[in-house]
Design an enzyme around this catalytic site. Structure first.
Site, PDB file in Angstrom:
ATOM      1  N   ASP A 134       0.950  -1.214   0.026  1.00  0.00           N
ATOM      2  CA  ASP A 134      -0.126  -0.053   0.013  1.00  0.00           C
ATOM      3  C   ASP A 134       0.801   1.402  -0.011  1.00  0.00           C
ATOM      4  OD1 ASP A 134      -0.296  -1.215   3.016  1.00  0.00           O
ATOM      5  OD2 ASP A 134      -0.113   1.005   3.061  1.00  0.00           O
TER       6      ASP A 134
ATOM      7  N   ASP B 158      -8.794   3.510   6.449  1.00  0.00           N
ATOM      8  CA  ASP B 158      -7.488   3.332   7.099  1.00  0.00           C
ATOM      9  C   ASP B 158      -7.915   3.916   8.635  1.00  0.00           C
ATOM     10  OD1 ASP B 158      -4.975   3.601   8.407  1.00  0.00           O
ATOM     11  OD2 ASP B 158      -4.089   4.419   6.626  1.00  0.00           O
TER      12      ASP B 158
ATOM     13  N   GLU C 203      -6.636   4.467  12.169  1.00  0.00           N
ATOM     14  CA  GLU C 203      -5.441   4.233  13.189  1.00  0.00           C
ATOM     15  C   GLU C 203      -5.299   5.576  14.009  1.00  0.00           C
ATOM     16  OE1 GLU C 203      -1.522   4.966  10.825  1.00  0.00           O
ATOM     17  OE2 GLU C 203      -2.556   4.101   9.410  1.00  0.00           O
TER      18      GLU C 203
END
Lengths: 112, 520
Positions: B27, B114, B116
């Site tokens: 990625d 994503d 995080e």
């Protein structure tokens, strides 16, 4: 004259880009906090990441030079800065990983 | 485009159907610069590219990565870096879809969230309660799936996966377990309540031919058949036509949404709109967008921009045609149910600051058959309009499948702007609508302080709800009146009605009384 200036400017840019990146931080570790299953360490204004050593199944050592693998110690279930390194000034070398994190590679004592 | 899809799918199929293998990928984001994807492909079969972050950051290399990666036969996907501590999930989902929407389709990886810890500040698990974080993620996932027809995947760390609990486990998991091994199964501590994992990010510090510096490395949990199944044809979006109702208004303020039913990269103000291009040499740069659009359709978006950018709020709908293929057209269509009785007024602000506009025309045309044919030209502007100017036009059409089309044929120098659009209804043809006209209102004209009513015969009801509408169809006064011996009286003073013509509408049960009232 103009051409010369342009060439010098280009060479300066290339030089700075390729060789001028300073991937070191010098200072005291002021804060340690969990960060995405790793640890974020604050040194001055810099936010650095200490990667957990994936080979250590206990997740209690870190991917840095051997001498400082104990830079953090567990206290009350949390990792904190090893007291013996408090107030010590370090020269910390890092590299940018795939996420853009500044990942600590080596920690050395600094004479500053 | 369809052909391209089939080719990509076919390539993917042939790539992964021959032998059992560990399916590896990476990625990337702008941290990796511009990879040489043809060098990546021999060892890495798939790649996610960062598309967006929060509601303002579009990755500078996203389009490059998607385009070059796909050309190199890498199965590509798009991911969004979430900032739930800063933005709403809906705003972030809309932004992601607006940038990455055209790359989310069969043959590509699932769109990824994503999730995080933010680069600075508190960890998500400390910042949010579990239910608040779950709700944020669920909202984002739902919005993206609704917009694209593709179920997203969640990328997250072990600690966040554990924190989320079991509510989101219907979404596949891409776990961050950087143990350095593409073959070791992630331990349960990385999966939280997920029964299994779909992708594992096994390194943050990998190196791959064709990519300079370090890169995240990923592995798929499954064989080639499972991978093909995952990226294969997905549930297509429901390409339904939605008709708004009268009154309708917009100032084009919200982020335009990706039109998942179109093959090109159109973006639309809301679900009631569609856009199309035509004329002699139609090209993507003929699509209408919100005025601040900077995506791939428009080349040199600052060229031809008008000022100010809007007449109401911050944004407007803009037709940009640069470079100018003469004779091409761009249409922006509002699907609207016009069956409301009365005259409909279409009002909007308009700008086209060009002294010598020919060959140019801006038309407002109407379809009453759901856009099959446009036979009624309501308005044409072919001259310069150098500042925002309100234009309006009326129609008495009553089609429930009306389409109001704003279509520009431009020579391609200065752009066209439309803003502050409204469609309102003014009841007319009172006699046709009113079944009981045995009532008068007086004084008429009135001085705006009082209005009386008199029924020719005592009605069977003792109260009536009265609405006073202005000529834009706005309900400026609502009042419940008592009827005694066939008479009523209502005060108008508090409504501060300005001089003009108004509609009086009295409602009681199935009875309706409509009168024109003049305030002098």
């Amino acid at each position: 004259m103009k051409k010369t200036r342009i060439i010098i400017a280009i060479l300066s840019f290339i030089g700075l880009t390729a060789f001028g990146q300073d991937n070191t931080v010098v200072g005291k570790i002021t804060e340690v906090s969990p960060y995405n299953d790793q640890y974020r360490i604050t040194v001055g204004d810099a936010s650095l990441v200490l990667l957990v050593d994936p080979k250590d199944e206990t997740h209690s050592t870190f991917e840095i030079n051997k001498k400082y693998k104990n830079i953090l110690v567990k206290k009350d279930g949390k990792f904190v800065l090893n007291p013996k390194y408090a107030d010590k000034t370090f020269k910390i070398e890092f590299e940018i990983n795939g996420k853009g994190w500044k990942c600590i590679k080596t920690i050395e004592p600094s004479k500053k | 485009m369809k052909k391209q899809l089939l080719v990509i799918t076919a390539i993917s199929f042939f790539s992964f159907c021959s032998t059992a293998q560990t399916i590896l990928g990476v990625d990337v984001s702008s941290y990796q610069g511009t990879p040489t994807w043809t060098s990546v492909r021999p060892t890495r079969l798939f790649a996610w590219a960062k598309a967006t972050e929060g509601t303002t950051i579009a990755d500078a290399d996203f389009v490059y990565n998607e385009t070059k990666g796909t050309a190199a036969k890498v199965v590509m996907g798009a991911y969004h870096f979430a900032h739930p501590e800063t933005n709403t999930a809906t705003a972030e989902a809309n932004y992601f879809v607006s940038i990455a929407g055209s790359y989310i389709k069969a043959g590509n990886l699932l769109p990824a969230l994503d999730l995080e810890d933010p680069p600075s500040g508190t960890a998500l698990t400390s910042y949010f309660s579990q239910s608040a974080l779950v709700s944020w993620v669920q909202t984002w996932m739902t919005a993206v799936q609704n917009a694209t027809g593709v179920k997203p995947i969640l990328y997250t760390t072990g600690s966040i996966a554990n924190y989320l609990g079991a509510s989101l486990t219907s979404y596949p998991l891409w776990t961050a377990d950087p143990d350095g091994s593409p073959t070791v199964t992630p331990s349960k501590t990385y999966l939280g309540s997920w029964p299994t994992w779909t992708f594992k990010q096994y390194s943050f510090t990998g190196t791959v031919s064709g990519i300079s510096g370090q890169v995240d490395m990923d592995v798929f949990n499954g064989d080639t058949a499972a991978f093909n199944s995952l990226i294969g044809p997905t549930v297509p979006p429901v390409c339904k036509t939605f008709y708004t109702t009268v009154p309708y208004s917009t100032s084009f303020e919200t982020q335009w949404v990706y039109d998942s039913c179109a093959e090109a990269t159109q973006r639309l103000p809301d679900k009631f709109w569609k856009s199309s291009i035509g004329g002699t040499t139609p090209d993507y740069d003929d699509y209408w967008h919100r005025d601040d659009y900077t995506g791939g359709d428009w080349s040199s978006p600052t060229n031809g921009a008008y000022s100010p950018t809007s007449s109401n709020g911050s944004y407007s709908a803009r037709f940009h045609n640069d470079p100018p293929p003469a004779g091409s057209t761009g249409a922006l269509d509002l699907y609207i149910n016009l069956s409301t009785a009365g005259t409909k007024t279409i009002s909007f602000d308009y700008i086209h600051n060009e002294a010598s506009p020919a060959p140019f025309k801006f038309d407002v045309v109407l379809s009453t058959d759901g856009g099959k044919t446009f036979t009624d030209t309501l308005m044409r502007i072919s001259a310069q309009v150098s500042t925002w100017t309100t234009e309006s036009v009326t129609t008495t059409a009553t089609s429930s499948t009306g389409v109001i089309r704003f279509i520009v044929t431009d020579k391609g120098t200065n752009d066209v702007g439309v803003d502050n659009l409204s469609v309102t209804s003014t009841p007319t043809g009172i006699d046709e609508i009113t079944t009981n006209s045995d009532m008068v209102v007086y004084p008429n004209p009135t001085d705006g302080t009082i209005l009386n009513g008199l029924f020719m015969a005592d009605p069977a009801f003792s109260t009536m709800e009265v609405h006073i509408y202005d000529m834009m169809g706005r309900d400026v006064l609502t009042q419940q009146v008592e009827i005694e011996r066939g008479r009523f009286s209502m005060a108008l003073a508090n409504a501060h009605l300005v001089a003009g013509t108004y509609m009086f509408v009295g409602l009681s049960g199935s009875e309706r009384f409509m009168k024109t009232v003049v305030v002098k």
